[in-house]
Design an enzyme around this catalytic site. Structure first.
Site, PDB file in Angstrom:
ATOM      1  N   ASP A  21     -11.574   2.049   3.759  1.00  0.00           N
ATOM      2  CA  ASP A  21     -11.776   0.594   3.704  1.00  0.00           C
ATOM      3  C   ASP A  21     -13.264   0.251   3.666  1.00  0.00           C
ATOM      4  O   ASP A  21     -13.617  -0.888   3.378  1.00  0.00           O
ATOM      5  CB  ASP A  21     -11.132  -0.063   4.929  1.00  0.00           C
ATOM      6  CG  ASP A  21      -9.866  -0.830   4.571  1.00  0.00           C
ATOM      7  OD1 ASP A  21      -9.640  -1.064   3.367  1.00  0.00           O
ATOM      8  OD2 ASP A  21      -9.109  -1.193   5.492  1.00  0.00           O
ATOM      9  N   GLN A  29      -5.217  -1.657   9.795  1.00  0.00           N
ATOM     10  CA  GLN A  29      -4.802  -2.935   9.223  1.00  0.00           C
ATOM     11  C   GLN A  29      -5.279  -4.072  10.124  1.00  0.00           C
ATOM     12  O   GLN A  29      -4.976  -4.109  11.312  1.00  0.00           O
ATOM     13  CB  GLN A  29      -3.270  -2.982   9.086  1.00  0.00           C
ATOM     14  CG  GLN A  29      -2.743  -4.229   8.413  1.00  0.00           C
ATOM     15  CD  GLN A  29      -3.111  -4.293   6.939  1.00  0.00           C
ATOM     16  OE1 GLN A  29      -3.088  -3.289   6.248  1.00  0.00           O
ATOM     17  NE2 GLN A  29      -3.469  -5.487   6.484  1.00  0.00           N
ATOM     18  N   LYS A  76       0.833  -1.206   0.000  1.00  0.00           N
ATOM     19  CA  LYS A  76       0.000   0.000   0.000  1.00  0.00           C
ATOM     20  C   LYS A  76       0.869   1.258   0.000  1.00  0.00           C
ATOM     21  O   LYS A  76       0.562   2.231  -0.703  1.00  0.00           O
ATOM     22  CB  LYS A  76      -0.936  -0.027   1.214  1.00  0.00           C
ATOM     23  CG  LYS A  76      -1.983  -1.129   1.137  1.00  0.00           C
ATOM     24  CD  LYS A  76      -2.654  -1.385   2.485  1.00  0.00           C
ATOM     25  CE  LYS A  76      -3.583  -2.594   2.393  1.00  0.00           C
ATOM     26  NZ  LYS A  76      -4.160  -2.981   3.688  1.00  0.00           N
TER      27      LYS A  76
END
Length: 907
Positions: A125, A100, A56
């Site tokens: 997300d 994460q 990322k």
């Protein structure tokens, strides 16, 4: 039937990244200095998480997104993770924010609570319940979609086949893929069936699908023969199966039996190389989309401030009535509006807050805004409205011209507040509010200074007492006690030893002579300059005798109480550049001289650390607001005679970063331009390194008539008729003072805008005359102001003039070089600023020049302690007197603050 066409996620994701790269470049071109920001919060150190995060970060760097990886240890608690999330939620430079997963912590953490703590507008997300709810309702333009389903849709679009009207089947119902995929297809007008582990007719349902998305997490669960001929197959699975032909002994397969499925499908994604690369690309796309939404709502560097609409009344009500009638914004809202983060703000109720110095560190690379100082002509005892003008100008720049703008003002002392002068919050419709909070106590900074100052005073007298009553060894045992049989010097004691030229660190190694030097400050009581303080005008404490208790064994001396804001600690607070700098300045404060003529400091007394602890909260600027809504920093309140009379360097520095390059910070200098402005330039700007852009010089018809020879103006006494009637001759004569103060500002190379603060007794002809004469003698502009009665609207012309002046070159320069001899620096100020022909040092002052030069303080700036009621030393001399000799009766040192202050006059 021909084999299926491969939908390569590698190829499509590369196209997406290239498109995003172009969009980011266009953003930067349109909004210089702006970059989309992505924050990735990781708990623990899992290898797989590290791998995904690196992918990322690499993608973000390629596209031009600023990515910040925040890593918490696996010992992090849920509360610590939530605190970090709150900070990132409030950071305007972060547009996308992901946590994460999984969270690799030794402590119990509720994952759902963590994902839901992420601000929905930054949840790129798409995992929060709010974003999931919006997706399920079909609000696709107002939510973020989880990255894998979003990537699947992008791959489906690549086929060119219309989704609307098709029959879609989703195998799997996870919150991350299956459930949002169902909603996404549904709101793209497909007829959707979701299958899962309990579906009994799975093969039959799969066989009906025009579009098949599989995210079941089971290797090759969907067989090729189940698939409808010509279907689009999107395989989200990543599974490992044994394979002896591979070096690792295993290979990666999807949830679909690829080799047979590709014979029936029209399009299919491979595993790996299909959906996987799309997930990271979609995260980047969501971050860029979030940045675009941010730009639609906010211009980068442009605040979104809620301004208050004033309801003006005539006659103008009392200050307290106006203040209490206003509906204040919650102070945390004010903090958010100006770009402060939640963990940079410490709330003191609903109306005031302290701002942590970490904000300055975060913003260190931001350009400063325009720096404006408000000063005035030589005033009457009533004051001419500098504070009111400061607030009015800020309200005009902010609420009416929509610039980012901050006011930075001093905190008032209770002494003047309860005296004739009153508070310092401004007045009329130009106030810092709530005024009673502003004028009294605020957040306790002045009380902290009182405690710190009086600790030093107590330490001075206690040290004298103990040195008079104890042997060297007894003193040494007290100062360096044995703990468990071990003596150890503290850091501050090591500094004292070094100052004495004793380069030893073992307490047992000192000779008797060295112990004597170490323990005995040998303070000469006649040289003590440090007094006790109280923030009240209690006249009966102005001269006292201390030490009258029998326990003091007859060691008495005459002492006094001063007002707290006159303490050198207040000046230290105002000039400090941070907590460490403040601590160093506190340690350098000279409290007396030894009998050998050497300066005795707070560091010598061993109290520096304690002072810093007492002052650790006071060093943070206080955030408030004005009547119309712009923000205000209220911080420090040093006197303008024995100190420099300006608010803190730290408040100005933070404000200049917050307003940005096109914004304004307006601060006020105490008394007239000959005192407060001169010290602002020569002391405050010298230490801060900041360079001003504009001087606003406040003048009134009333004060100028007084300087023209009008009768004395006395507080509490009605104004004589000369001030109530038009008198252009008297006014024109008094403009000599205005002329001199304009020239004083121009000496420093800064453009001057004159603000003529209008009173109801002033005539149009009088106001016009002041404006005309000001322009003739060199003011950049001069404008009439009615802000007291009209708020920011009444200072609109002033704000526009300041804006224009700030765009002209500022050739700022100091009046003198600090390396000049003390007498030369004093003479320069007296001749250039006051108009004196020369100076005369009385014997005591001459002795101090010799002493301070010998002690190494001769290169400090000069802070003249002079009457504010005249350019000369004689308060009765009005206008712009010249040819006088300025007497200097004494000189004192504020070594910690960093200046010498000559006492002007003969009494």
């Amino acid at each position: 039937m021909a084999p299926a066409e491969i939908l390569s996620g590698k190829i499509v994701s590369a196209q997406v990244r290239e498109r995003l790269k172009q969009q980011v470049a266009e953003m930067k071109e349109k909004f210089p200095g702006f970059r989309p920001g992505l924050a990735i919060l990781q708990v623990g150190n899992r290898d797989d998480s590290n791998l995904y995060i690196n992918m990322k970060l690499k993608a973000a760097a390629e596209i031009g997104i600023t990515a910040n990886h925040i890593k918490l240890p696996n010992t992090a608690t849920e509360a610590e993770v939530l605190k970090c999330i709150a900070s990132l939620n409030g950071d305007p430079a972060v547009h996308g924010f992901i946590v994460q997963l999984p969270l690799d912590s030794d402590k119990p953490i509720n994952t759902e609570k963590i994902t839901n703590a992420v601000a929905p507008e930054k949840d790129v997300d798409g995992l929060s319940s709010i974003n999931a709810g919006k997706l399920s309702r079909g609000d696709l333009g107002d939510c973020f979609i989880p990255c894998t389903p979003k990537g699947c849709m992008e791959l489906i679009r690549q086929t060119g086949i219309q989704v609307a009207g098709k029959r879609a089947v989703v195998v799997g119902r996870s919150k991350i893929v299956g459930a949002p995929m169902h909603d996404l297809l549904l709101w793209n007008h497909a007829t959707v069936t979701t299958c899962h582990s309990k579906t009994s007719t799975l093969a039959e349902e799969v066989g009906k699908a025009d579009i098949l998305v599989v995210a079941a997490g089971k290797a090759e669960m969907v067989k090729g023969e189940w698939i409808k001929p010509g279907a689009i197959v999107i395989d989200c699975g990543i599974n490992h199966v044994p394979d002896s032909t591979k070096a690792s002994g295993k290979r990666v397969v999807g949830d679909v039996a690829y080799s047979t499925a590709k014979e029936k499908a029209s399009y299919i994604t491979p595993v790996p190389g299909g959906v996987g690369p799309m997930t990271v690309a979609m995260l980047m796309q969501s971050t860029v989309e979030s940045a675009q939404r941010f730009l639609e709502k906010f211009q980068p560097g442009k605040w979104n401030v809620q301004y208050n609409q004033l309801t003006l009344k005539m006659p103008v009500p009392s200050d307290i009535e106006i203040s209490q009638s206003c509906i204040l914004k919650p102070i945390d809202q004010v903090a958010r509006e100006v770009g402060l983060l939640p963990d940079e703000v410490e709330l003191y109720g609903q109306t005031k807050a302290k701002v942590h110095l970490s904000a300055l560190k975060r913003l260190k690379n931001q350009p400063d805004g325009k720096y404006v100082v408000v000063t005035g002509i030589t005033p009457t005892p009533l004051g001419e409205g500098k504070s009111t003008t400061t607030v009015g100008l800020v309200q005009a720049l902010g609420a009416h011209l929509h610039h980012n703008v901050f006011a930075c003002v001093r905190q008032p002392s209770q002494g003047p507040t309860f005296g004739i002068k009153g508070g310092a919050a401004g007045g009329g419709y130009c106030q810092v509010i709530p005024m009673e909070e502003f004028n009294l106590h605020l957040t306790g900074d002045i009380h902290a200074i009182t405690a710190a100052n009086n600790l030093v005073a107590a330490a001075v007298d206690a040290r004298i007492f103990h040195e008079l009553t104890q042997t060297d060894q007894a003193l040494y045992n007290r100062l360096v006690p044995s703990v468990d049989g071990v003596r150890k010097f503290s850091d501050i004691q090591i500094r004292r030893l070094q100052k004495l030229g004793i380069n030893k660190t073992d307490p047992t190694a000192l000779t008797k002579e060295e112990v004597n030097l170490f323990v005995r400050l040998d303070i000469d009581p006649a040289t003590i300059t440090w007094q006790r303080v109280l923030d009240t005008n209690d006249r009966f404490l102005r001269k006292i005798t201390i030490g009258q208790s029998p326990t003091e064994k007859g060691f008495t001396r005459t002492a006094q109480f001063d007002i707290t804001v006159s303490s050198e600690i207040m000046a230290v607070l105002a000039l400090a550049d941070g907590l460490d700098d403040m601590k160093k300045r506190l340690g350098r404060m000279v409290v007396a001289s030894s009998k050998r003529g050497e300066p005795v400091t707070a560091d010598d007394l061993g109290v520096t650390g304690a002072l810093a602890v007492l002052m650790k909260d006071a060093v943070k600027p206080n955030l408030m607001q004005t009547l119309e809504g712009p923000p205000v920093f209220v911080h420090a309140g040093p006197f303008a005679n024995i100190a420099h009379g300006n608010s803190s360097v730290l408040a100005d520095k933070i404000a200049l970063k917050l307003v940005g390059k096109e914004g304004f910070v307006v601060t006020e200098a105490g008394f007239g331009a000959d005192i407060g402005m001169e010290k602002f330039f020569n002391i405050k700007c010298r230490y801060s390194g900041l360079r001003p852009h504009v001087v606003v010089l406040v003048a009134t018809v009333r004060a100028l008539k007084m300087h023209g020879g009008g009768p004395a103006v006395t507080a509490g006494v009605p104004l004589p008729k000369e001030y109530m009637e038009e008198n252009l001759q008297l006014l024109a004569k008094g403009c000599s003072n205005l002329n001199k103060q304009i020239q004083n500002a121009r000496i420093f190379g800064v453009p001057v805008v004159v603000a003529v603060n209008a009173f109801k007794t002033d005539t149009k002809a009088e106001l016009a005359l002041v404006v005309q004469l000001a322009k003739e003698v060199g003011a950049f502009d001069a404008v009439e102001c009615t802000h007291w009665a009209e708020g920011g609207k009444g200072a609109l012309a002033l704000a526009q003039a300041v804006q224009r002046a700030s765009q002209t070159p500022s050739n700022f320069r100091f009046l003198y070089n600090v390396e000049l001899p003390v007498v030369d620096k004093i003479r320069l100020i007296a001749q250039q600023i006051y108009g004196a022909s020369d100076i005369e040092l009385l014997p005591e002052a001459q002795e101090k020049v010799t002493l301070y030069t010998k002690q190494g303080f001769g290169n400090l700036p000069i802070c003249m302690a002079k009457t504010h009621l005249s350019l000369s030393h004689d308060p009765e001399q009005k206008g712009a007197p010249t040819g006088f000799v300025l007497p200097i009766r004494d000189i004192r040192a504020s070594v910690g603050a960093g200046f010498l202050y000559p006492l002007v006059g003969t009494v």
